[in-house]
Design a protein around this motif. Sequence first.
Motif, PDB file in Angstrom:
ATOM      1  N   PRO A   1       0.832  -1.207   0.000  1.00  0.00           N
ATOM      2  CA  PRO A   1       0.000   0.000   0.000  1.00  0.00           C
ATOM      3  C   PRO A   1       0.866   1.256   0.000  1.00  0.00           C
ATOM      4  CG  PRO A   1      -0.750  -1.568   1.660  1.00  0.00           C
ATOM      5  CD  PRO A   1       0.573  -2.056   1.161  1.00  0.00           C
ATOM      6  N   ASP A   2       0.242   2.388  -0.273  1.00  0.00           N
ATOM      7  CA  ASP A   2       0.963   3.659  -0.343  1.00  0.00           C
ATOM      8  C   ASP A   2       1.539   4.028   1.029  1.00  0.00           C
ATOM      9  OD1 ASP A   2       0.100   3.833  -2.978  1.00  0.00           O
ATOM     10  OD2 ASP A   2      -1.713   4.942  -2.417  1.00  0.00           O
ATOM     11  N   ILE A   3       2.778   4.510   1.032  1.00  0.00           N
ATOM     12  CA  ILE A   3       3.403   4.902   2.290  1.00  0.00           C
ATOM     13  C   ILE A   3       2.788   6.166   2.860  1.00  0.00           C
ATOM     14  CG2 ILE A   3       5.593   3.794   1.730  1.00  0.00           C
ATOM     15  CD1 ILE A   3       6.643   6.569   0.938  1.00  0.00           C
ATOM     16  N   ASP A   4       2.093   6.947   2.022  1.00  0.00           N
ATOM     17  CA  ASP A   4       1.435   8.169   2.493  1.00  0.00           C
ATOM     18  C   ASP A   4      -0.074   8.077   2.332  1.00  0.00           C
ATOM     19  OD1 ASP A   4       1.392   8.164  -0.246  1.00  0.00           O
ATOM     20  OD2 ASP A   4       2.133  10.217  -0.501  1.00  0.00           O
ATOM     21  N   SER A   5      -0.606   6.867   2.400  1.00  0.00           N
ATOM     22  CA  SER A   5      -2.033   6.641   2.223  1.00  0.00           C
ATOM     23  C   SER A   5      -2.842   7.448   3.239  1.00  0.00           C
ATOM     24  CB  SER A   5      -2.352   5.148   2.381  1.00  0.00           C
ATOM     25  OG  SER A   5      -3.749   4.930   2.374  1.00  0.00           O
ATOM     26  N   VAL A   6      -4.020   7.878   2.816  1.00  0.00           N
ATOM     27  CA  VAL A   6      -4.924   8.576   3.732  1.00  0.00           C
ATOM     28  C   VAL A   6      -5.540   7.600   4.726  1.00  0.00           C
ATOM     29  CG1 VAL A   6      -5.440  10.407   2.089  1.00  0.00           C
ATOM     30  CG2 VAL A   6      -6.853   8.332   2.111  1.00  0.00           C
ATOM     31  N   VAL A   7      -5.422   6.313   4.461  1.00  0.00           N
ATOM     32  CA  VAL A   7      -5.952   5.284   5.355  1.00  0.00           C
ATOM     33  C   VAL A   7      -4.852   4.868   6.324  1.00  0.00           C
ATOM     34  CG1 VAL A   7      -7.017   3.001   5.496  1.00  0.00           C
ATOM     35  CG2 VAL A   7      -7.515   4.498   3.537  1.00  0.00           C
ATOM     36  N   ASP A   8      -5.090   5.056   7.618  1.00  0.00           N
ATOM     37  CA  ASP A   8      -4.061   4.765   8.618  1.00  0.00           C
ATOM     38  C   ASP A   8      -3.574   3.324   8.541  1.00  0.00           C
ATOM     39  OD1 ASP A   8      -4.263   7.330   9.525  1.00  0.00           O
ATOM     40  OD2 ASP A   8      -5.549   6.869  11.240  1.00  0.00           O
ATOM     41  N   ALA A   9      -4.518   2.389   8.389  1.00  0.00           N
ATOM     42  CA  ALA A   9      -4.146   0.973   8.360  1.00  0.00           C
ATOM     43  C   ALA A   9      -3.238   0.676   7.168  1.00  0.00           C
ATOM     44  CB  ALA A   9      -5.393   0.098   8.303  1.00  0.00           C
ATOM     45  N   ASN A  10      -3.500   1.314   6.021  1.00  0.00           N
ATOM     46  CA  ASN A  10      -2.656   1.101   4.842  1.00  0.00           C
ATOM     47  C   ASN A  10      -1.240   1.625   5.071  1.00  0.00           C
ATOM     48  OD1 ASN A  10      -4.769  -0.053   3.505  1.00  0.00           O
ATOM     49  ND2 ASN A  10      -5.100   1.620   2.064  1.00  0.00           N
ATOM     50  N   ARG A  11      -1.159   2.807   5.694  1.00  0.00           N
ATOM     51  CA  ARG A  11       0.162   3.387   5.964  1.00  0.00           C
ATOM     52  C   ARG A  11       0.960   2.500   6.898  1.00  0.00           C
ATOM     53  NH1 ARG A  11      -2.248   8.015   6.934  1.00  0.00           N
ATOM     54  NH2 ARG A  11      -1.777   7.937   9.159  1.00  0.00           N
ATOM     55  N   ALA A  12       0.304   2.036   7.972  1.00  0.00           N
ATOM     56  CA  ALA A  12       0.990   1.170   8.934  1.00  0.00           C
ATOM     57  C   ALA A  12       1.436  -0.129   8.279  1.00  0.00           C
ATOM     58  CB  ALA A  12       0.073   0.882  10.117  1.00  0.00           C
ATOM     59  N   LEU A  13       0.575  -0.693   7.435  1.00  0.00           N
ATOM     60  CA  LEU A  13       0.920  -1.948   6.765  1.00  0.00           C
ATOM     61  C   LEU A  13       2.070  -1.754   5.799  1.00  0.00           C
ATOM     62  CD1 LEU A  13       0.359  -4.917   6.270  1.00  0.00           C
ATOM     63  CD2 LEU A  13      -1.375  -4.251   4.582  1.00  0.00           C
ATOM     64  N   ALA A  14       2.096  -0.618   5.111  1.00  0.00           N
ATOM     65  CA  ALA A  14       3.189  -0.350   4.182  1.00  0.00           C
ATOM     66  C   ALA A  14       4.525  -0.354   4.913  1.00  0.00           C
ATOM     67  CB  ALA A  14       2.968   0.987   3.482  1.00  0.00           C
ATOM     68  N   GLY A  15       4.566   0.297   6.081  1.00  0.00           N
ATOM     69  CA  GLY A  15       5.800   0.297   6.866  1.00  0.00           C
ATOM     70  C   GLY A  15       6.177  -1.095   7.333  1.00  0.00           C
ATOM     71  N   GLN A  16       5.185  -1.885   7.722  1.00  0.00           N
ATOM     72  CA  GLN A  16       5.443  -3.259   8.178  1.00  0.00           C
ATOM     73  C   GLN A  16       6.004  -4.104   7.044  1.00  0.00           C
ATOM     74  OE1 GLN A  16       1.981  -5.156   9.822  1.00  0.00           O
ATOM     75  NE2 GLN A  16       2.958  -7.159   9.974  1.00  0.00           N
ATOM     76  N   LEU A  17       5.451  -3.948   5.853  1.00  0.00           N
ATOM     77  CA  LEU A  17       5.917  -4.745   4.715  1.00  0.00           C
ATOM     78  C   LEU A  17       7.326  -4.348   4.295  1.00  0.00           C
ATOM     79  CD1 LEU A  17       2.644  -4.811   2.583  1.00  0.00           C
ATOM     80  CD2 LEU A  17       3.525  -6.593   4.099  1.00  0.00           C
ATOM     81  N   LEU A  18       7.612  -3.048   4.320  1.00  0.00           N
ATOM     82  CA  LEU A  18       8.949  -2.604   3.950  1.00  0.00           C
ATOM     83  C   LEU A  18       9.998  -3.179   4.896  1.00  0.00           C
ATOM     84  CD1 LEU A  18       8.188   1.097   2.994  1.00  0.00           C
ATOM     85  CD2 LEU A  18       8.945  -0.709   1.453  1.00  0.00           C
ATOM     86  N   ALA A  19       9.631  -3.335   6.168  1.00  0.00           N
ATOM     87  CA  ALA A  19      10.565  -3.911   7.137  1.00  0.00           C
ATOM     88  C   ALA A  19      10.777  -5.406   6.915  1.00  0.00           C
ATOM     89  CB  ALA A  19      10.060  -3.668   8.558  1.00  0.00           C
ATOM     90  N   ALA A  20       9.937  -6.030   6.097  1.00  0.00           N
ATOM     91  CA  ALA A  20      10.052  -7.462   5.818  1.00  0.00           C
ATOM     92  C   ALA A  20      10.714  -7.724   4.468  1.00  0.00           C
ATOM     93  CB  ALA A  20       8.677  -8.116   5.850  1.00  0.00           C
ATOM     94  N   ALA A  21      11.274  -6.692   3.877  1.00  0.00           N
ATOM     95  CA  ALA A  21      11.841  -6.827   2.531  1.00  0.00           C
ATOM     96  C   ALA A  21      13.301  -7.235   2.574  1.00  0.00           C
ATOM     97  CB  ALA A  21      11.712  -5.503   1.793  1.00  0.00           C
ATOM     98  N   ASP A  22      13.684  -8.080   1.612  1.00  0.00           N
ATOM     99  CA  ASP A  22      15.103  -8.285   1.341  1.00  0.00           C
ATOM    100  C   ASP A  22      15.653  -7.118   0.530  1.00  0.00           C
ATOM    101  OD1 ASP A  22      15.398 -10.921   2.521  1.00  0.00           O
ATOM    102  OD2 ASP A  22      14.232 -11.686   0.827  1.00  0.00           O
ATOM    103  N   LEU A  23      14.794  -6.572  -0.309  1.00  0.00           N
ATOM    104  CA  LEU A  23      15.168  -5.459  -1.186  1.00  0.00           C
ATOM    105  C   LEU A  23      13.976  -4.522  -1.319  1.00  0.00           C
ATOM    106  CD1 LEU A  23      16.784  -3.983  -3.482  1.00  0.00           C
ATOM    107  CD2 LEU A  23      15.922  -5.757  -5.047  1.00  0.00           C
ATOM    108  N   TRP A  24      14.223  -3.232  -1.123  1.00  0.00           N
ATOM    109  CA  TRP A  24      13.181  -2.237  -1.392  1.00  0.00           C
ATOM    110  C   TRP A  24      13.341  -1.756  -2.828  1.00  0.00           C
ATOM    111  CZ3 TRP A  24      12.618   1.963   2.981  1.00  0.00           C
ATOM    112  CH2 TRP A  24      12.243   1.341   4.177  1.00  0.00           C
ATOM    113  N   LEU A  25      12.260  -1.800  -3.578  1.00  0.00           N
ATOM    114  CA  LEU A  25      12.209  -1.114  -4.868  1.00  0.00           C
ATOM    115  C   LEU A  25      11.332   0.113  -4.642  1.00  0.00           C
ATOM    116  CD1 LEU A  25      12.992  -1.061  -7.864  1.00  0.00           C
ATOM    117  CD2 LEU A  25      10.858  -2.286  -8.352  1.00  0.00           C
ATOM    118  N   PHE A  26      11.983   1.261  -4.532  1.00  0.00           N
ATOM    119  CA  PHE A  26      11.262   2.472  -4.163  1.00  0.00           C
ATOM    120  C   PHE A  26      10.875   3.233  -5.420  1.00  0.00           C
ATOM    121  CE2 PHE A  26      10.124   5.573  -1.005  1.00  0.00           C
ATOM    122  CZ  PHE A  26      10.006   4.793   0.141  1.00  0.00           C
ATOM    123  N   VAL A  27       9.562   3.435  -5.585  1.00  0.00           N
ATOM    124  CA  VAL A  27       9.042   4.080  -6.786  1.00  0.00           C
ATOM    125  C   VAL A  27       8.563   5.480  -6.429  1.00  0.00           C
ATOM    126  CG1 VAL A  27       7.388   3.909  -8.684  1.00  0.00           C
ATOM    127  CG2 VAL A  27       8.295   1.823  -7.623  1.00  0.00           C
TER     128      VAL A  27
END
Length: 613
Positions: free
Chosen positions: A178-204
Amino acid sequence: MTTHGDPATHAGAPAVAARTGPDDAGGDRPAGAAEGLPAALTGLRAAIAAARFPLALPSAEPARRTATGLTDQLDDYLLPRLARLDAPLLVVVGGSTGAGKSTLVNSLVQARVSAAGVLRPTTRSPVLVCNPADAAWFRQGELLPGLTRTTEPSENPGTLQLVTAPALPAGLAFLDAPDIDSVVDANRALAGQLLAAADLWLFVTTAARYADAVPWELLRSARARGTAVAMVLDRVPPEAADEIAAHLSEMLAAQDLGAAPLFVLPETWVDGQGLLPDRVTAPLAGWFARLAADAEARSAVVRQTLDGALASLHPTVDALADAADEQAAAADALDERVRAAYRGAERTVDQGLKDGRLLRGEVLARWQEFVGTGEFFRSLEARIGRLRDRVVAAVTGRPAPAAELRNAIESQLVTLLRGVSAEAAENAYTGWKAHPAGAALLEPELAHPSADLPERAERLVRDWQRGVLELVRAEGGDRRFVARTAAYAVNATGLAVMIAVFAATAFIPTGLEVATGAGTTVAAQAVLQAIFGDQAVRNLASKARVDLLDRIGALLTEEADRFLARTAEARPATDTGDALRRSAREVEKARHRAGLSGTSGAALPAADQGGRA
């Protein structure tokens, strides 16, 4: 169809050495070198789970977020990745709203696997796409175990949609977050959680938004954790490509991210399936294909990110331990403010018993009447009869029953207890109100004594008075006298002992006592000494006084406990900070023994020609 991972266990974690193979990221690591890491991480996780930050301090909410983030990273990435160092490389595709992440993922795997559109937010739940040969690893739920697996699109951010794409090489998986700056709090929190689980970030990011603050905050977080990062600059006007790419490269270098491969994608159209033209994505697709085909390169990326995440734990946990120490210190400070208030109340009572103030007013009047009737002396032995005329001459008043004196003593003491309890409650309340953590714990009723305090105080005094009579019976110097004079004499003598408790000098009159008591204290001293002897008088008065103070101390402790119970509920374990620090040190030792990171510099291959299409 949905399946659930197992968030509670990582059964494979201790068996790292047993699961490695020729292509494993362990390389030439000594056999079993990483075996201590899962145990150390499990111990750290337990210490973090035990840490509590309930007091309203400025550091509390950041500490709770940090603890949640650490727990998520341990469960979602570190423990599963240690259990399977040879698992497929997970690329988490993150970025701002409208950056084109889903379109890019679809284009790279040559299939419409993730929804893309103009409505925001588009990606409501994460989509993970992998080669069919790798599906079992992600379906088992060892990675991101808290997310429910599903094969269908979902608007629930607690689900992970699994999609297979044959065009994606084995050994590589994309996770559209999900978007890192999503207007939905749950989406923002999940985005941060998923990024912390990455072997590699592809930042767009895009030409219009690459300088936004939110992406750079997360990129700095990635750098701090040692996460491998690649950048995609999307929707770049061809005429401004060189200028924008140069500026972004400068910004990356300034943040110590200059080694991150940068791919620049020009503004273009999408085809009927919503995919970008092959010529646009070819440099990035080719780069990923080479990475997927090179087991050594994938191993280096995994090792770099894993070691970086492990290295970042120690300072992060140290900060968490500091916050835990601050919680314990705040609880101690709040408790001390309460105890100081009620210690002051006990000192006031003690002083009230010493300075003679309780001998004045109603108590003094009733004592004068009681002694002045002569009935007190007629009930005593003949050997003190010679004192009667002198004592009666020293006092005046009308006859009154002993009950009136006893009631006056009770009333005077209860009034004192109510006053000191009210003052202590007010002082404790004010002390807490001035403290940020204390103010959050307060309720209006704490500003006043307990509603039943008057009844409890009255009961305390009556119980003490009965205790004094028992003391007279048990410790009287002349037990034959007590037996002969029966109950009246015991009651009368007990009242005299109670009066003795209210004088500081055991009936050696001060100027104030002589002035207010008109010789009353001398009379009481003479009576008691004639019956029991001088030392017995002092012992009786001393024991009765100690008993009264003990009872009052217990009452005031109960009042203080109304405050202290609130800090007891919120108080963290006293060794929480030390336990966190010990666990972090164990992880750091295990990390060094494992030697996961044998690379120097960036583990990722460079982008061809700057990644330009």
